[in-house]
Scaffold this active site. Structure first.
Site, PDB file in Angstrom:
ATOM      1  N   HIS B 236      35.196  34.862  47.492  1.00  0.00           N
ATOM      2  CA  HIS B 236      34.852  34.653  46.085  1.00  0.00           C
ATOM      3  C   HIS B 236      33.334  34.691  45.974  1.00  0.00           C
ATOM      4  O   HIS B 236      32.644  34.067  46.761  1.00  0.00           O
ATOM      5  CB  HIS B 236      35.391  33.288  45.629  1.00  0.00           C
ATOM      6  CG  HIS B 236      35.388  33.100  44.143  1.00  0.00           C
ATOM      7  ND1 HIS B 236      34.228  32.954  43.424  1.00  0.00           N
ATOM      8  CD2 HIS B 236      36.397  33.043  43.245  1.00  0.00           C
ATOM      9  CE1 HIS B 236      34.535  32.809  42.137  1.00  0.00           C
ATOM     10  NE2 HIS B 236      35.843  32.859  42.002  1.00  0.00           N
ATOM     11  N   ARG B 256      31.210  33.095  34.301  1.00  0.00           N
ATOM     12  CA  ARG B 256      30.781  34.435  33.910  1.00  0.00           C
ATOM     13  C   ARG B 256      31.571  34.924  32.701  1.00  0.00           C
ATOM     14  O   ARG B 256      31.045  35.624  31.850  1.00  0.00           O
ATOM     15  CB  ARG B 256      30.922  35.393  35.101  1.00  0.00           C
ATOM     16  CG  ARG B 256      29.824  35.180  36.147  1.00  0.00           C
ATOM     17  CD  ARG B 256      30.108  35.911  37.443  1.00  0.00           C
ATOM     18  NE  ARG B 256      31.081  35.190  38.273  1.00  0.00           N
ATOM     19  CZ  ARG B 256      31.965  35.773  39.078  1.00  0.00           C
ATOM     20  NH1 ARG B 256      32.027  37.073  39.151  1.00  0.00           N
ATOM     21  NH2 ARG B 256      32.780  35.033  39.797  1.00  0.00           N
TER      22      ARG B 256
END
Lengths: 267, 608
Positions: B236, B256
């Site tokens: 990740h 994000r």
């Protein structure tokens, strides 16, 4: 970098003692890191529960310098390491070994609370229409990570061991989350009064104080439930209304009949 | 011989995260008697850590979404080596599985028209993730748990399975021990569902908890089942990097999705510099377009920060390597900048990302509404796993099923964010259903007594060795640390032949050491003993990862090789399958990737 001394409770259900361990403290360490370091260095069989190490699973509850805490969220730089740091298991439940306690009672209690019972779906695809404002409140309760720190500090459980009569703050929050769920139609008030012992809570707010998720347990969950119980069972006017119009309607009309479902959930 | 308690079930489910709970509920609903075994307390499994959401084409936020687009997105994200049937079923069934959660009491965030709200995530064309702030995993596991406890499922908490038992070719049950007392338990079962998650604990920097030791992968392998795609392991892109003790803890992609941007030490939005061809058409080429996309503009394309995880992780590694990293070896992830764009930004951030706010405040002493976070890649998710039939989730061993992260194929070479929670629900349900019918259609099997006796002897060795070992004892913790260093350094995000060959040798040496591991103390709640037993699983899985990664001479999805940086058509047509050979040695074979049927290929082409 500095060295800290930990006094860690070692033992089992038969008894035990505090033992001293020294370990290095580095930047940003939390109590659980120190415990793991000690476990790897000098106490391979030191029993401790943990999982996520990020305050999300509620496994690593313990009493650090006497305060109920999640060890993974207690930074070492918030603790005075000039003195030994005591770490012991939560005390409201029987000890299994070292820092691990037998919390199985909590899992049994939950099963006794009537489960979620939604009203029929609003839409043809089997879904419901609910506004964000109507879920804000239960979302607070559903943040609970079941660390049982609230159970640990509740004097009804910790000092008086009323585990037969009282379900404790965690499960009053659970009951509140169900009761204030905008879709739920189940009636749990009688159980809360008779089986779950809501009357035992005298609102000392210790549970709210220790909740790592900052759930306002007493004010937002327990007090509204207490009010509903009082309205149902101790309000003379409501008693008469109930005698005239039937049992459930007076306190909590079933959503399906109430039309505007939002209104049924407001105090 | 040591005594043990015996339990009999139609279906035994191993693991109580999202997939295990969903499988148990389904199997029980089909009339099977169900035993559910988990290493932790109920409700603590790793699913609880999932933050962003559940991907499902509900099309509540964008009416253009449907299962076809979700399918195409999943295949593209997986670099077209996915088990297409799983990707198809997953996309088709995820919406129903989410709606079902609502019927069981889950309280999702809502749209203005009072439906389940969906958010943007990397690699998904439309806002698709049903969520609850950034604690969706908790909502999901609690909903399944609270529903499941009323279904008559027999739960064995804090119990570890160490061996699957067979009767001839088919499954017959499982053997394990309870962690509290260290007493053995035998489970006779007509069908077994593995739902044990991944193996991130083989790495030093990981978002995974101690439970993630590849148990299901290793149990299935030892029982003769095939593993597939083991070289694909997801890093990740955004884990915490500072302070050191929290390194690896996940920072949700939701940051994000809500408008957070990645910058290097020069303040540059470096993700704009390298947009893969596969995604050029769908990616914004300027910051403003990226921003309005995150705010729901349907005409805008998504910002490059929301490219797939494999790509973003590699870009971060590149920035750090080339000297443009943050002070502690990551890059900057900034959500606080949105105050330039919206009013009440701090409050908005706290509402949308409450656990991220909390996590940084408490663990790093940093206010994400004011300052950027430092982030870097962290070992996160295993795409590879037990090879299963897409419809039934049965492995190559009759009666042995697998669902969730421990099953392989669904995500191909790289998983999209949000597709794991939906995977757990869709295939947890399927595994439960088909395990129940397998149990109905097949008579009870008989476990092999010799296998039980062997397992007991093996399991007690680390404790029994302590008397003989004396000062020359080998700590299981140390072996695990050394394995984690090996995998982190040699089989990480950027790989090459020499390092992986070295890893294979080191793992062989670690296996020898693990056979001598000593666990001081007795059998009661002894983490040293548990760690010694888990080593077998970690080492088996690590060997499979290192060996398959060393064989695949191309870069694809999460598997990136600096010595073979391009995709190869030849390799793209083949999967690597791992199984235990007759001599006990690991065998790896190349098998063609499943061919996608014409009608599904059409969907893929339409969405290119």
């Amino acid at each position: 970098m500095s060295t800290a001394t930990f006094k860690i409770w070692r033992g089992d259900a038969k008894g035990g003692e505090f033992r001293d361990y020294e370990t290095e403290i580095t930047d940003g360490m939390v109590v659980l890191d120190a415990i793991h370091q000690i476990q790897a260095e000098s106490a391979n069989d030191l029993a401790v529960r943990w999982n996520c190490k990020a305050g999300k699973c509620g496994s690593c509850s313990a009493e650090v310098n006497g305060m109920p805490k999640l060890m993974c969220m207690t930074r070492m730089d918030t603790i005075d390491v000039d003195k030994p740091v005591t770490v012991e298991p939560i005390k409201a439940f029987p000890t299994t070994k070292d820092l691990v306690t037998d919390v199985s009672w909590n899992f049994e209690v939950k099963k006794k609370i009537k489960k979620f019972k939604p009203r029929p779906p609003d839409a043809e695809d089997g879904t419901w229409r609910v506004a964000q404002e109507d879920v804000d409140r239960v979302q607070e309760f559903r943040k609970c990570i079941e660390c049982f720190l609230c159970q640990d500090v509740c004097h009804v459980l910790r000092d008086h061991q009323k585990t037969e009569e009282f379900i404790g703050p965690r499960f009053l929050v659970y009951a509140a989350a169900l009761d204030m769920h905008p879709l739920d139609t189940e009636d749990r008030l009688e159980d809360l009064k008779d089986k779950h012992g809501i009357g035992f809570c005298n609102i000392t707010k210790c549970c709210t104080h220790v909740c790592p998720e900052h759930i306002t347990i007493t004010d937002n969950a327990i007090i509204p439930l207490k009010e509903r119980v009082a309205d149902r069972f101790y309000d003379p006017v409501m008693r008469i209304l109930r005698a005239l119009f039937g049992k459930k309607k007076a306190a909590k009309p079933p959503a399906a009949e109430a039309g505007a479902h939002e209104s049924t959930k407001v105090e | 011989m040591d005594s043990y308690k015996t339990f009999d079930y139609d279906v035994l489910v191993i693991g109580a995260g999202g997939a295990g709970l969903r499988a148990s509920i389904e199997a029980s609903g089909c009339g099977a008697s169900v035993g559910l075994v988990c290493k932790s307390l109920l409700g603590k499994a790793h699913t609880v850590m999932a933050e962003g959401g559940i991907a499902a084409a509900l099309s509540n936020v964008d009416g253009r979404d449907d299962w076809r687009t979700h399918f195409a997105d999943t295949m593209r994200g997986g670099q077209y080596v996915n088990n297409y049937r799983m990707a198809e079923l997953h996309a088709q069934e995820a919406p129903d599985r989410v709606r079902e959660l609502e019927a069981w009491g889950a309280v999702f965030d809502r749209t203005k028209d009072q439906k389940i709200l969906q958010r943007n995530f990397g690699g998904h064309k439309y806002p698709r993730l049903a969520h609850v702030g950034d604690r969706t995993g908790l909502e999901m596991i609690r909903t399944l748990q609270d529903h499941g406890i009323h279904q008559g499922i027999d739960v064995h908490m804090e119990c570890t399975i160490i061996r699957l038992l067979k009767d001839g070719d088919r499954i017959a049950g499982a053997f394990g021990y309870d962690r509290e007392r260290g007493k053995f338990r035998l489970f006779n079962a007509r069908a077994v569902v593995l739902a044990t998650g991944g193996y991130g604990r083989a790495y030093k920097i990981t978002s995974n908890s101690w439970e993630y030791t590849g148990d299901g992968h290793s149990l299935a392998y030892d029982a003769g089942a095939d593993l597939i795609d083991m070289e694909y392991l997801q890093f990740h892109p955004t884990g915490m990097v500072w302070p050191p003790s929290v390194r690896g803890i996940l920072v949700t992609e939701g940051v994000r999705g809500e408008g957070g941007v990645l910058r290097n030490s020069e303040g540059e939005r470096f993700m704009f510099q390298d947009i893969p061809d596969l995604y050029k058409n769908q990616t914004a080429d300027n910051p403003e377009e990226g921003w309005i996309y995150t705010q729901g503009d349907k005409e805008a394309r998504r910002p490059p920060e929301l490219l797939t995880r494999d790509h973003v992780a590699r870009c971060i590694v590149r920035e750090v390597k080339e000297g443009r990293g943050s002070p502690h070896g990551g890059v900057f992830l900034d959500i606080s900048w949105i105050k330039e764009k919206i009013e009440n930004a701090p409050e908005h951030i706290r509402r949308k990302l409450p656990s991220m706010y909390h996590q940084f405040k408490e663990l790093a002493n940093l206010d994400i509404t004011e300052e950027p976070m430092e982030v870097g890649p962290t070992t996160h998710y295993a795409m590879g796993g037990i090879r299963v039939d897409g419809d039934t989730q049965m492995s190559s061993v009759p009666g042995l099923f697998a669902a969730g992260e421990c099953a392989g194929g669904m995500h191909g070479a790289n998983r999209l964010g949000g597709n794991s929670l939906s995977d757990l629900l869709v295939f947890g349900k399927r595994a439960g259903e088909y395990a129940a019918s397998f149990a109905k259609e097949n008579d009870g099997a008989t476990v092999n007594e010799t296998a039980v006796a062997d397992t007991i002897k093996w399991a007690l060795e680390p404790i029994e060795r302590q008397e003989a070992a004396g000062s020359a004892s080998e700590s299981p913790y140390q072996i695990q640390y050394d394995l984690q260093d090996t995998m982190q350094e040699l089989v990480g995000i950027v790989r090459n032949q020499a390092e992986m060959d070295e890893a294979v040798e080191k793992i062989a040496a670690l296996k020898q050491r693990a056979d001598q591991a000593v666990a001081p103390g007795n059998r009661e709640y002894n983490p040293g003993w548990h760690t010694a037993l888990d080593l077998h699983n970690l080492l088996t899985v690590s060997e499979a990862v290192a060996k398959t990664a060393a064989q695949r001479k191309e870069s694809r999805g999460a598997h990136f090789r600096e010595d073979y940086p391009e995709k190869s058509e030849d390799w793209g047509g083949n999967s690597l399958v791992v199984r235990k050979g007759g001599d006990g040695e690991m065998e790896i074979t190349r098998e063609p990737v499943m061919e996608v049927p014409a009608e599904l290929q059409e969907i893929i082409e339409e969405n290119r």
